[in-house]
Design an enzyme around this catalytic site. Sequence first.
Site, PDB file in Angstrom:
ATOM      1  N   CYS A 117       0.841  -1.204   0.000  1.00  0.00           N
ATOM      2  CA  CYS A 117       0.000   0.000   0.000  1.00  0.00           C
ATOM      3  C   CYS A 117       0.876   1.254   0.000  1.00  0.00           C
ATOM      4  O   CYS A 117       0.645   2.185  -0.785  1.00  0.00           O
ATOM      5  CB  CYS A 117      -0.916  -0.022   1.230  1.00  0.00           C
ATOM      6  SG  CYS A 117      -2.114   1.328   1.260  1.00  0.00           S
ATOM      7  N   CYS A 118       1.900   1.274   0.876  1.00  0.00           N
ATOM      8  CA  CYS A 118       2.816   2.428   0.913  1.00  0.00           C
ATOM      9  C   CYS A 118       3.498   2.619  -0.437  1.00  0.00           C
ATOM     10  O   CYS A 118       3.714   3.749  -0.881  1.00  0.00           O
ATOM     11  CB  CYS A 118       3.876   2.227   2.003  1.00  0.00           C
ATOM     12  SG  CYS A 118       3.277   2.413   3.693  1.00  0.00           S
ATOM     13  N   CYS A 200      -0.955   8.710   6.795  1.00  0.00           N
ATOM     14  CA  CYS A 200      -2.319   8.456   6.340  1.00  0.00           C
ATOM     15  C   CYS A 200      -3.238   8.271   7.549  1.00  0.00           C
ATOM     16  O   CYS A 200      -2.817   7.763   8.602  1.00  0.00           O
ATOM     17  CB  CYS A 200      -2.351   7.206   5.462  1.00  0.00           C
ATOM     18  SG  CYS A 200      -1.570   7.426   3.848  1.00  0.00           S
ATOM     19  N   CYS A 203      -3.579   4.813   9.302  1.00  0.00           N
ATOM     20  CA  CYS A 203      -2.318   4.264   9.816  1.00  0.00           C
ATOM     21  C   CYS A 203      -1.696   5.129  10.899  1.00  0.00           C
ATOM     22  O   CYS A 203      -0.547   4.926  11.274  1.00  0.00           O
ATOM     23  CB  CYS A 203      -1.324   4.072   8.672  1.00  0.00           C
ATOM     24  SG  CYS A 203      -1.908   2.954   7.389  1.00  0.00           S
ATOM     25  N   CYS A 228       7.882   3.501   5.845  1.00  0.00           N
ATOM     26  CA  CYS A 228       7.019   3.215   4.698  1.00  0.00           C
ATOM     27  C   CYS A 228       7.826   2.797   3.481  1.00  0.00           C
ATOM     28  O   CYS A 228       7.272   2.331   2.503  1.00  0.00           O
ATOM     29  CB  CYS A 228       6.182   4.438   4.357  1.00  0.00           C
ATOM     30  SG  CYS A 228       7.176   5.894   3.980  1.00  0.00           S
TER      31      CYS A 228
END
Length: 234
Positions: A117-118, A200, A203, A228
């Site tokens: 995702c990162c 985010c 997170c 990340c």
Amino acid sequence: MQKHIETLNRRLAGSSADEVLAYFAQQYGGRIALASSFGAEDQVLTHLLQPHREQIGVFTIDTGRLPYETYDVMDRTNQKYGVNIDVYFPDPSDVEALYKAQGINGFYDSVDNRKRCCHARKIAPLRRALRGMEVWITGLRREQSPTRESMRLVEHDEANGLLKLNPLIEWSEAEVWAHIHANGVPYNRLHDHGYPSIGCAPCTRAVVPGDDIRSGRWWWESPEHKECGLHRKE
């Protein structure tokens, strides 16, 4: 490259952040930029960079999942300094593929999922932002986390093939906030509610006073995984 980095670190040892930025503006003007997440350290740097706006750019990455308060401080920063900070977004096809592979919140399921995702939302846009650059500036400080204790003023970012400059590497958290308050620098209001480090929205969570300042980031993971990939050491 390593010899050049050692020379820069020796030459600039003991220099103030102002002096470091002035030197790099002169040496790398037009090929250097600050990657800002609008955290407290990045806001200090944005303020310090104002005399060098023609030489040093500022950009941010909108992952699509930022908290409202980050957009708010982005807007206030643009207004205060009379700028429109460049924004880079994820490739929609990357986000669509990510969703199909792991759902909307699959990053909670494993470190690998979170890193994917990162990568889609942060690292890939960062690489686009850094094209043509020779130096990128970060707000990293050594005391922020165990993963940052060995970082230096000037480093080689092997992943992106350029220099990484950390002008606040020796600053304390108290020095950061003293600069913000003394100069009326806009800051993310989440900092007033127990968020020392902000990424985010899904997170990031608040921490209690005295906790590690990075402990609210990816709180479900152990400390050695709390990066990340933007600042990964090869």
